[in-house]
Design a protein around this motif. Structure first.
Motif, mmCIF file in Angstrom:
data_model
loop_
_atom_site.group_PDB
_atom_site.id
_atom_site.type_symbol
_atom_site.label_atom_id
_atom_site.label_comp_id
_atom_site.label_asym_id
_atom_site.label_seq_id
_atom_site.Cartn_x
_atom_site.Cartn_y
_atom_site.Cartn_z
ATOM 1 N N LEU A 32 99.898 21.953 14.221
ATOM 2 C CA LEU A 32 99.542 23.370 14.284
ATOM 3 C C LEU A 32 99.673 23.919 15.703
ATOM 4 C CD1 LEU A 32 96.498 23.543 11.840
ATOM 5 C CD2 LEU A 32 98.852 24.268 11.437
ATOM 6 N N LEU A 33 99.436 23.061 16.697
ATOM 7 C CA LEU A 33 99.597 23.510 18.079
ATOM 8 C C LEU A 33 101.052 23.821 18.400
ATOM 9 C CD1 LEU A 33 97.116 21.178 19.999
ATOM 10 C CD2 LEU A 33 96.933 23.653 19.678
ATOM 11 N N TRP A 34 102.012 23.095 17.784
ATOM 12 C CA TRP A 34 103.424 23.422 17.966
ATOM 13 C C TRP A 34 103.715 24.819 17.420
ATOM 14 C CZ3 TRP A 34 106.709 21.275 21.122
ATOM 15 C CH2 TRP A 34 106.570 19.919 21.472
ATOM 16 N N LEU A 35 103.149 25.131 16.260
ATOM 17 C CA LEU A 35 103.369 26.464 15.681
ATOM 18 C C LEU A 35 102.735 27.541 16.547
ATOM 19 C CD1 LEU A 35 102.798 25.729 11.884
ATOM 20 C CD2 LEU A 35 104.973 26.115 13.052
ATOM 21 N N TRP A 36 101.552 27.264 17.065
ATOM 22 C CA TRP A 36 100.890 28.250 17.918
ATOM 23 C C TRP A 36 101.705 28.502 19.186
ATOM 24 C CZ3 TRP A 36 99.139 28.440 22.914
ATOM 25 C CH2 TRP A 36 98.427 29.598 23.252
ATOM 26 N N ARG A 37 102.203 27.438 19.814
ATOM 27 C CA ARG A 37 102.999 27.608 21.036
ATOM 28 C C ARG A 37 104.235 28.462 20.767
ATOM 29 N NH1 ARG A 37 102.503 21.750 21.175
ATOM 30 N NH2 ARG A 37 100.605 21.186 22.309
ATOM 31 N N GLN B 27 105.981 13.414 19.154
ATOM 32 C CA GLN B 27 106.755 14.639 18.958
ATOM 33 C C GLN B 27 107.498 14.616 17.632
ATOM 34 O OE1 GLN B 27 109.328 15.486 22.282
ATOM 35 N NE2 GLN B 27 107.646 15.465 23.764
ATOM 36 N N MET B 28 107.979 13.446 17.245
ATOM 37 C CA MET B 28 108.728 13.338 16.001
ATOM 38 C C MET B 28 107.849 13.663 14.803
ATOM 39 S SD MET B 28 110.901 10.111 14.467
ATOM 40 C CE MET B 28 112.234 10.283 15.666
ATOM 41 N N VAL B 29 106.700 13.023 14.698
ATOM 42 C CA VAL B 29 105.855 13.247 13.520
ATOM 43 C C VAL B 29 105.207 14.624 13.555
ATOM 44 C CG1 VAL B 29 105.424 10.799 13.082
ATOM 45 C CG2 VAL B 29 103.893 12.046 14.610
ATOM 46 N N GLU B 30 104.890 15.113 14.755
ATOM 47 C CA GLU B 30 104.272 16.432 14.860
ATOM 48 C C GLU B 30 105.232 17.535 14.422
ATOM 49 O OE1 GLU B 30 101.617 14.969 18.679
ATOM 50 O OE2 GLU B 30 103.075 16.580 18.931
ATOM 51 N N LYS B 31 106.490 17.461 14.865
ATOM 52 C CA LYS B 31 107.457 18.510 14.501
ATOM 53 C C LYS B 31 107.880 18.391 13.048
ATOM 54 C CE LYS B 31 109.210 20.123 18.868
ATOM 55 N NZ LYS B 31 110.399 20.524 19.659
ATOM 56 N N PHE B 32 107.958 17.167 12.535
ATOM 57 C CA PHE B 32 108.230 17.028 11.106
ATOM 58 C C PHE B 32 107.098 17.654 10.297
ATOM 59 C CE2 PHE B 32 111.503 13.489 11.462
ATOM 60 C CZ PHE B 32 112.477 14.178 10.763
ATOM 61 N N ALA B 33 105.857 17.355 10.669
ATOM 62 C CA ALA B 33 104.720 17.915 9.940
ATOM 63 C C ALA B 33 104.700 19.433 10.049
ATOM 64 C CB ALA B 33 103.418 17.327 10.473
ATOM 65 N N ALA B 34 105.004 19.962 11.243
ATOM 66 C CA ALA B 34 105.005 21.412 11.445
ATOM 67 C C ALA B 34 106.097 22.100 10.639
ATOM 68 C CB ALA B 34 105.171 21.735 12.926
ATOM 69 N N SER B 35 107.120 21.351 10.230
ATOM 70 C CA SER B 35 108.188 21.937 9.414
ATOM 71 C C SER B 35 107.812 22.000 7.943
ATOM 72 C CB SER B 35 109.485 21.143 9.591
ATOM 73 O OG SER B 35 109.379 19.853 9.025
ATOM 74 N N GLY B 36 106.635 21.470 7.594
ATOM 75 C CA GLY B 36 106.157 21.571 6.218
ATOM 76 C C GLY B 36 106.742 20.548 5.277
ATOM 77 N N ILE B 37 106.979 19.315 5.765
ATOM 78 C CA ILE B 37 107.617 18.289 4.924
ATOM 79 C C ILE B 37 106.581 17.393 4.234
ATOM 80 C CG2 ILE B 37 109.793 18.243 6.174
ATOM 81 C CD1 ILE B 37 107.299 15.497 6.823
ATOM 82 N N ASP B 38 105.343 17.838 4.145
ATOM 83 C CA ASP B 38 104.284 16.997 3.582
ATOM 84 C C ASP B 38 104.587 16.516 2.176
ATOM 85 O OD1 ASP B 38 103.048 17.509 5.922
ATOM 86 O OD2 ASP B 38 101.256 18.434 5.084
ATOM 87 N N ASP B 39 105.387 17.269 1.434
ATOM 88 C CA ASP B 39 105.648 16.920 0.044
ATOM 89 C C ASP B 39 106.943 16.117 -0.144
ATOM 90 O OD1 ASP B 39 103.354 18.366 -1.137
ATOM 91 O OD2 ASP B 39 104.404 20.114 -0.351
ATOM 92 N N SER B 40 107.602 15.763 0.950
ATOM 93 C CA SER B 40 108.790 14.931 0.842
ATOM 94 C C SER B 40 108.407 13.538 0.344
ATOM 95 C CB SER B 40 109.486 14.814 2.208
ATOM 96 O OG SER B 40 110.477 13.811 2.185
ATOM 97 N N MET B 41 109.281 12.934 -0.449
ATOM 98 C CA MET B 41 109.005 11.603 -0.995
ATOM 99 C C MET B 41 109.028 10.524 0.088
ATOM 100 S SD MET B 41 112.643 10.754 -2.891
ATOM 101 C CE MET B 41 112.728 12.344 -3.720
ATOM 102 N N LEU C 134 114.809 24.602 11.515
ATOM 103 C CA LEU C 134 115.248 25.070 10.204
ATOM 104 C C LEU C 134 114.092 25.770 9.482
ATOM 105 C CD1 LEU C 134 117.483 22.191 8.783
ATOM 106 C CD2 LEU C 134 118.190 24.549 9.231
ATOM 107 N N ALA C 135 112.905 25.156 9.547
ATOM 108 C CA ALA C 135 111.733 25.758 8.911
ATOM 109 C C ALA C 135 111.382 27.088 9.572
ATOM 110 C CB ALA C 135 110.553 24.805 8.977
ATOM 111 N N ILE C 136 111.426 27.131 10.907
ATOM 112 C CA ILE C 136 111.116 28.350 11.641
ATOM 113 C C ILE C 136 112.094 29.471 11.277
ATOM 114 C CG2 ILE C 136 111.158 29.390 13.935
ATOM 115 C CD1 ILE C 136 108.629 27.861 13.437
ATOM 116 N N SER C 137 113.346 29.105 11.006
ATOM 117 C CA SER C 137 114.354 30.111 10.686
ATOM 118 C C SER C 137 114.193 30.658 9.275
ATOM 119 C CB SER C 137 115.759 29.524 10.850
ATOM 120 O OG SER C 137 116.013 28.532 9.874
ATOM 121 N N GLY C 138 113.287 30.075 8.490
ATOM 122 C CA GLY C 138 113.013 30.606 7.157
ATOM 123 C C GLY C 138 113.875 30.026 6.063
ATOM 124 N N VAL C 139 114.434 28.831 6.283
ATOM 125 C CA VAL C 139 115.243 28.196 5.242
ATOM 126 C C VAL C 139 114.371 27.904 4.031
ATOM 127 C CG1 VAL C 139 116.534 26.116 4.627
ATOM 128 C CG2 VAL C 139 116.896 27.203 6.841
#
Length: 465
Positions: free
Chosen positions: A142-147, A86-100, A47-52
């Motif tokens: 960040l490595l997920w984004l680079w790949r 994989q779960m925490v890495e992909k969540f972090a790569a989606s930019g959810i750092d500010d989620s409660m 979803l993040a990659i698609s620009g939502v």
């Protein structure tokens, strides 16, 4: 489908809104019961990659589903450590750092990883998860984004430009070509603030992390304590930030993450534009405040001149040159003589302005350095930790690029990226590294880094070679 301007492209925002609506409806109906294992994290990532954009509620719901799945399966022997990672890495790569719910997710993952039998503990990683210091700035996300970006086709800047007249504060101006006019006041509340620009920003994680971390009191010292080579006047928390990249999908990701920042103050200090380096630089002449820093991180290298059209495809592919632009091509390498001149002109207006450049190709490093110095108004900034012998650096890394040997074979007397011009240590703050810099660190790839500033007395100075 054409790349620009067709009806399908124009209707994309409407379709994306429908996708968001349907996804939200489905999450409400199923409560995530159909998103088992790491699926919720994969959904957030794509979803993040698609620009939502916006959609805080959807990303929060996906994180909550991830937490539920960890509680349900995290302690089972069948739920291997790699699934948790994989779960925490992909969540972090989606930019959810500010989620409660982010802190709870990471703490839970760290707890299960720590207790897994047979898992080779990575103490720093587990500690970061348990203490809430894991996120988009961390190496593994960040490595997920680079790949992902490494698999994308390169986008060229081959589209027509129009001319218009611009003039700076000193009365210097003229006709410039531009196919994109940026109205800075539409994107930034205060355009009197200094501006930091990342050209060829990719996913924009360097600027995303600079803005996000500089606004957090518990991390502010880590971000604002610059490296030895950056001057102490760099105050990241006081600047606006603009990123530019030709790939609209990467820009969509960056603006999407920005839209989910928790405060309007953060959102109003950062924006990304899908445009070429030349377009962005042309628009910078119209920005009201100072240009504090221009960054160019790892531009796609040009094809080595020794591989021309007469060479066979096998030789080009073996050298890594098959899909690279021609040296000096109009639609090729980002840093052209015109781009170099524009950078030098922009930095002349601010005595403290800097250009940060880094690449993993030594021949590109030397070419860009000499091109920038040839403007006559730029000089290199001596580094605190210079490269004494670049050959020793390659030997210590254990990685010697094929491109390097091909270059040296064709140019035995070539200038080398060593001496006080070249930094042996990272220039950017730790929490503001790009996905490509992380990949280089992970693969032990040598990076060539240098700083430039304007020669303020207007005289041509002899550069230390």
């Amino acid at each position: 489908m054409s790349e620009y301007g067709d009806s399908a492209t124009m209707s994309l925002p409407v379709n994306m809104e429908e996708i968001r609506r349907q996804l939200k409806k489905r999450l409400c109906l199923t409560l995530g019961s159909d998103l088992r294992g790491v699926t919720s994290a994969e959904a957030a990532f794509y979803l993040a990659i698609s620009g939502v954009s916006k959609s805080h509620d959807i990303f929060d719901a996906l994180v909550k589903i991830g937490i539920h799945e960890l509680r349900r399966s995290g302690g089972r022997s069948s739920f291997r450590p790699k699934y948790i990672l994989q779960m925490v890495e992909k969540f972090a790569a989606s930019g959810i750092d500010d989620s409660m719910y982010t802190v709870e997710l990471y703490h839970l993952a760290g707890t299960y990883l720590r207790d897994k039998k047979g898992y080779r503990h990575s103490e720093p990683l587990i500690s970061n998860l348990l203490h809430g210091s894991f996120g988009l700035h961390s190496s593994r996300p960040l490595l997920w984004l680079w790949r992902y970006s490494a698999r994308q086709r390169k986008v060229s800047s081959s589209f027509p430009m129009k001319q218009h007249h611009v003039m700076d504060d000193n009365g210097h101006g003229g006709n410039i070509e531009n196919s994109m006019n940026i109205v800075w006041e539409d994107h930034f509340v205060d355009t009197n603030k200094g501006l930091v620009v990342d050209i060829g920003c990719g996913f924009g994680v360097c600027l995303l992390n600079l803005v996000r971390q500089s606004m957090r009191q518990n991390n502010i010292e880590q971000v604002l304590t610059t490296t030895d080579d950056l001057p102490p006047h760099m105050k990241w928390s006081e600047y606006n930030f603009a990123g530019a990249d030709l790939n609209p999908q990467l820009i969509g990701y960056a603006n999407g993450v920005t839209s989910r920042f928790p405060s309007s103050e953060q959102q109003n200090r950062l924006h990304f534009f899908s445009c070429s380096a030349q377009e962005m630089l042309q628009n910078l002449f119209l920005y009201r405040g100072n240009i504090e820093c221009i960054m160019i991180h790892f531009p796609s290298p040009y094809r080595l001149p020794l591989f021309n059209d007469d060479c066979n495809d096998k030789d080009k592919e073996r050298s890594g040159n098959r899909q690279l632009p021609d040296h000096g091509s109009k639609d090729g390498f980002m840093i052209t003589p015109r781009v170099a001149t524009m950078i030098s002109t922009l930095l002349q207006n601010n005595p403290q302005g800097l250009l940060i450049f880094q690449t993993k190709c030594e021949d590109v490093a030397i070419h860009v350095k000499n091109l920038l110095l040839s403007t006559g108004t730029l000089e290199t900034v001596p580094c605190c930790h210079p490269v004494k012998s670049v050959e020793d650096v390659y030997a210590m890394s254990g990685r010697r690029p094929k491109r390097l040997d091909l270059w040296l074979q064709s140019t035995p007397e070539a200038e080398r990226a060593e001496g006080d011009t070249w930094s042996s240590k990272a220039i950017m703050p730790t929490l503001a590294r790009s996905e490509t810099e992380i990949q280089c660190e992970h693969d032990h790839t040598v990076v060539h880094r240098c700083l430039f500033r304007s020669i303020q007395d207007g005289e041509k100075k002899t550069q230390r070679m």
